[in-house]
Design a protein around this motif. Structure first.
Motif, PDB file in Angstrom:
ATOM      1  N   THR A 177      -4.031   2.063 -55.296  1.00  0.00           N
ATOM      2  CA  THR A 177      -3.870   3.553 -53.988  1.00  0.00           C
ATOM      3  C   THR A 177      -3.788   4.877 -53.815  1.00  0.00           C
ATOM      4  N   PRO A 178      -4.016   5.527 -53.847  1.00  0.00           N
ATOM      5  CA  PRO A 178      -3.660   7.613 -54.086  1.00  0.00           C
ATOM      6  C   PRO A 178      -2.188   7.104 -53.585  1.00  0.00           C
ATOM      7  N   GLU A 179      -1.452   6.291 -52.409  1.00  0.00           N
ATOM      8  CA  GLU A 179      -0.135   6.469 -52.338  1.00  0.00           C
ATOM      9  C   GLU A 179       0.752   5.625 -52.637  1.00  0.00           C
ATOM     10  N   GLN A 180       0.013   4.914 -54.145  1.00  0.00           N
ATOM     11  CA  GLN A 180       1.094   4.011 -55.528  1.00  0.00           C
ATOM     12  C   GLN A 180       0.668   5.410 -56.641  1.00  0.00           C
ATOM     13  N   SER A 181      -0.484   6.181 -56.807  1.00  0.00           N
ATOM     14  CA  SER A 181      -0.591   6.907 -57.538  1.00  0.00           C
ATOM     15  C   SER A 181       0.710   7.734 -58.057  1.00  0.00           C
ATOM     16  N   VAL A 182       1.280   8.087 -56.592  1.00  0.00           N
ATOM     17  CA  VAL A 182       1.909   8.682 -55.638  1.00  0.00           C
ATOM     18  C   VAL A 182       3.091   9.074 -56.849  1.00  0.00           C
ATOM     19  N   GLU A 183       3.461   7.520 -55.942  1.00  0.00           N
ATOM     20  CA  GLU A 183       5.115   7.439 -56.416  1.00  0.00           C
ATOM     21  C   GLU A 183       4.875   6.296 -58.010  1.00  0.00           C
ATOM     22  N   ALA A 184       3.913   6.445 -58.424  1.00  0.00           N
ATOM     23  CA  ALA A 184       4.762   5.825 -59.608  1.00  0.00           C
ATOM     24  C   ALA A 184       4.903   7.627 -60.937  1.00  0.00           C
ATOM     25  N   ILE A 185       3.376   8.536 -60.381  1.00  0.00           N
ATOM     26  CA  ILE A 185       4.434  10.476 -60.703  1.00  0.00           C
ATOM     27  C   ILE A 185       5.656  10.387 -60.526  1.00  0.00           C
ATOM     28  N   ARG A 186       6.011   9.887 -59.227  1.00  0.00           N
ATOM     29  CA  ARG A 186       7.236  10.180 -59.198  1.00  0.00           C
ATOM     30  C   ARG A 186       8.219   9.448 -60.038  1.00  0.00           C
ATOM     31  N   GLY A 187       8.136   7.877 -59.840  1.00  0.00           N
ATOM     32  CA  GLY A 187       8.584   7.461 -61.106  1.00  0.00           C
ATOM     33  C   GLY A 187       8.969   8.462 -62.361  1.00  0.00           C
ATOM     34  N   GLN A 188       7.811   8.892 -62.807  1.00  0.00           N
ATOM     35  CA  GLN A 188       8.050   9.261 -64.189  1.00  0.00           C
ATOM     36  C   GLN A 188       8.671  10.912 -64.262  1.00  0.00           C
ATOM     37  N   LEU A 189       8.543  11.426 -63.104  1.00  0.00           N
ATOM     38  CA  LEU A 189       9.263  12.565 -63.260  1.00  0.00           C
ATOM     39  C   LEU A 189      11.141  12.523 -63.458  1.00  0.00           C
ATOM     40  N   ALA A 190      11.375  11.537 -62.434  1.00  0.00           N
ATOM     41  CA  ALA A 190      12.876  10.499 -62.689  1.00  0.00           C
ATOM     42  C   ALA A 190      12.951  10.271 -63.928  1.00  0.00           C
ATOM     43  N   ARG A 191      12.487  10.230 -64.631  1.00  0.00           N
ATOM     44  CA  ARG A 191      12.613   9.874 -65.770  1.00  0.00           C
ATOM     45  C   ARG A 191      12.233  10.677 -66.766  1.00  0.00           C
ATOM     46  N   LEU A 192      11.512  11.688 -66.697  1.00  0.00           N
ATOM     47  CA  LEU A 192      11.530  13.322 -67.412  1.00  0.00           C
ATOM     48  C   LEU A 192      12.898  13.322 -66.811  1.00  0.00           C
ATOM     49  N   ASP A 193      13.306  13.478 -66.091  1.00  0.00           N
ATOM     50  CA  ASP A 193      14.675  14.354 -65.687  1.00  0.00           C
ATOM     51  C   ASP A 193      15.770  13.296 -66.210  1.00  0.00           C
ATOM     52  N   LYS A 194      15.876  12.523 -66.361  1.00  0.00           N
ATOM     53  CA  LYS A 194      17.063  11.683 -67.011  1.00  0.00           C
ATOM     54  C   LYS A 194      17.069  11.863 -68.527  1.00  0.00           C
ATOM     55  N   ALA A 195      15.712  12.072 -68.764  1.00  0.00           N
ATOM     56  CA  ALA A 195      15.432  12.340 -70.479  1.00  0.00           C
ATOM     57  C   ALA A 195      16.144  13.811 -70.781  1.00  0.00           C
ATOM     58  N   CYS A 196      15.881  14.591 -69.868  1.00  0.00           N
ATOM     59  CA  CYS A 196      16.321  15.714 -69.836  1.00  0.00           C
ATOM     60  C   CYS A 196      17.986  16.292 -69.196  1.00  0.00           C
ATOM     61  N   ALA A 197      18.360  15.322 -68.671  1.00  0.00           N
ATOM     62  CA  ALA A 197      20.146  15.097 -68.708  1.00  0.00           C
ATOM     63  C   ALA A 197      20.549  14.817 -69.778  1.00  0.00           C
ATOM     64  N   GLU A 198      19.808  13.478 -70.507  1.00  0.00           N
ATOM     65  CA  GLU A 198      20.718  13.238 -71.527  1.00  0.00           C
ATOM     66  C   GLU A 198      20.926  14.171 -72.816  1.00  0.00           C
ATOM     67  N   ILE A 199      19.939  14.928 -73.063  1.00  0.00           N
ATOM     68  CA  ILE A 199      20.505  15.894 -73.697  1.00  0.00           C
ATOM     69  C   ILE A 199      20.903  17.010 -73.259  1.00  0.00           C
ATOM     70  N   GLY A 200      21.548  17.186 -72.277  1.00  0.00           N
ATOM     71  CA  GLY A 200      22.609  18.210 -71.316  1.00  0.00           C
ATOM     72  C   GLY A 200      21.123  18.998 -71.272  1.00  0.00           C
ATOM     73  N   ARG A 201      19.479  19.439 -70.923  1.00  0.00           N
ATOM     74  CA  ARG A 201      19.052  20.418 -70.585  1.00  0.00           C
ATOM     75  C   ARG A 201      18.552  20.049 -69.251  1.00  0.00           C
ATOM     76  N   ALA A 202      18.521  21.176 -68.252  1.00  0.00           N
ATOM     77  CA  ALA A 202      17.959  21.068 -67.368  1.00  0.00           C
ATOM     78  C   ALA A 202      16.313  21.037 -67.188  1.00  0.00           C
ATOM     79  N   SER A 203      15.812  19.512 -66.303  1.00  0.00           N
ATOM     80  CA  SER A 203      14.020  19.924 -66.225  1.00  0.00           C
ATOM     81  C   SER A 203      13.141  21.020 -65.423  1.00  0.00           C
ATOM     82  N   GLU A 204      14.394  21.758 -64.497  1.00  0.00           N
ATOM     83  CA  GLU A 204      13.148  22.551 -63.727  1.00  0.00           C
ATOM     84  C   GLU A 204      12.268  23.412 -64.138  1.00  0.00           C
ATOM     85  N   PRO A 205      12.873  24.753 -65.434  1.00  0.00           N
ATOM     86  CA  PRO A 205      12.304  25.061 -66.150  1.00  0.00           C
ATOM     87  C   PRO A 205      11.322  24.444 -66.525  1.00  0.00           C
ATOM     88  N   MET A 206      10.776  22.982 -66.642  1.00  0.00           N
ATOM     89  CA  MET A 206      10.183  22.523 -67.585  1.00  0.00           C
ATOM     90  C   MET A 206       8.802  23.130 -66.252  1.00  0.00           C
TER      91      MET A 206
END
Length: 301
Positions: free
Chosen positions: A204-233
């Motif tokens: 469903t569209p709602e499930q898709s939005v939540e899935a992308i929310r999770g992807q973005l959270a994982r991207l934030d974590k990957a950036c944080a692990e190397i000391g990079r802020a994800s916001e400028p990306m």
């Protein structure tokens, strides 16, 4: 948060029979970037006309003045970093510094076996991308490279004078798994998603939005692990593969609703396909143009 609107123009029309006009129209309509797929052919277009990405983008660079250009996405399936780097440096020069490289691991479609090799497993594709991207990064930022890798090597490879964009043209890395996220964090100026492929048929569209929310959270974590802020990306959503793909281009209002939900997640760029009749990307041309010219203004309302 600001949102940019871009388009994907599949290379299915001969240049003198409407191909050129699509890229010129994309600039006239005000799209931020016009991308194309970097495949040898693709899914339902296998037995139909399909032209090469690099020559098409080179011609598009000559036919436009301000429109950014790019691939969504290039993969190691039939590319080598040394030859690709030379072509990308040349494209960046011809376009006057308007090129973005979308890059990902590729899939198991027609490209995967076109050179005669057996299709790679997902792990093998990830292994190759993990070597491909760092080498390509070096090839585009250093004047001479010698490197011996498991899959890709370079012997006194030179790329002079280098990219117009410094230190090199931007990478938009597609990857939803842990390794893809790490590559995006380490080498990407942008990250690309098409949503969660598991939701393509029955989600469903709602499930898709939540899935992308999770992807973005994982991207934030990957950036944080190397000391990079994800916001400028930049966070790029290539549409056409989420559960609401068949309705989001029905009207300007439908698009604005779709775009608003994804902007709230943190998506900074949405890419819509230029309509192709009698295909999965069929859409009303008039609505497409209305979305291009009115969509963001209505969204920002």
């Amino acid at each position: 948060m600001s949102l940019r609107l871009s388009t994907a123009i599949l290379p299915v029309r001969p240049w003198r029979e409407g191909g050129r006009d699509q890229w010129v129209r994309a600039e006239r309509l005000g799209f931020h970037t016009a991308y194309t797929y970097d495949h040898l052919t693709w899914r339902s277009f296998r037995d139909k006309p399909w032209f090469g990405a690099i020559p098409t983008l080179t011609a598009a660079a000559a036919a436009t003045e301000k429109l950014r250009l790019g691939t969504l996405v290039t993969s190691p399936n039939f590319r080598h970093p040394v030859t690709l780097a030379k072509e990308l440096m040349s494209l960046d020069d011809i376009s006057g510094g308007r090129f973005t490289l979308g890059i990902g691991a590729g899939g198991n479609g027609f490209d995967a076996t076109a050179l005669g090799q057996d299709p790679w497993t997902p792990r093998e594709r990830a292994d190759r991308l993990a070597e491909f991207v760092p080498l390509l990064d070096r090839l585009l930022t250093e004047s001479e490279i010698t490197e011996s890798g498991t899959f890709y090597s370079a012997q006194e490879a030179r790329n002079l004078p280098g990219c117009v964009q410094r230190p090199r043209l931007p990478f938009a890395v597609a990857g939803n798994g842990p390794r893809g996220m790490k590559l995006a964090a380490a080498h990407g100026q942008a990250w690309v998603t098409t949503g969660d492929p598991k939701l393509f048929d029955e989600g469903t569209p709602e499930q898709s939005v939540e899935a992308i929310r999770g992807q973005l959270a994982r991207l934030d974590k990957a950036c944080a692990e190397i000391g990079r802020a994800s916001e400028p990306m930049d966070k790029i959503l290539l549409t056409g593969f989420t559960p609401d793909r068949n309705t989001m281009l029905d009207s300007v209002d439908a698009f604005v609703d779709f775009a608003g939900r994804h902007r709230e997640l943190g998506i900074t760029e949405i890419v819509i396909h230029a309509p192709i009749a009698d295909s999965e990307f069929a859409a009303d041309e008039n609505v497409f143009e209305q979305i291009a010219t009115e969509g963001l203004a209505q969204l920002n309302g």
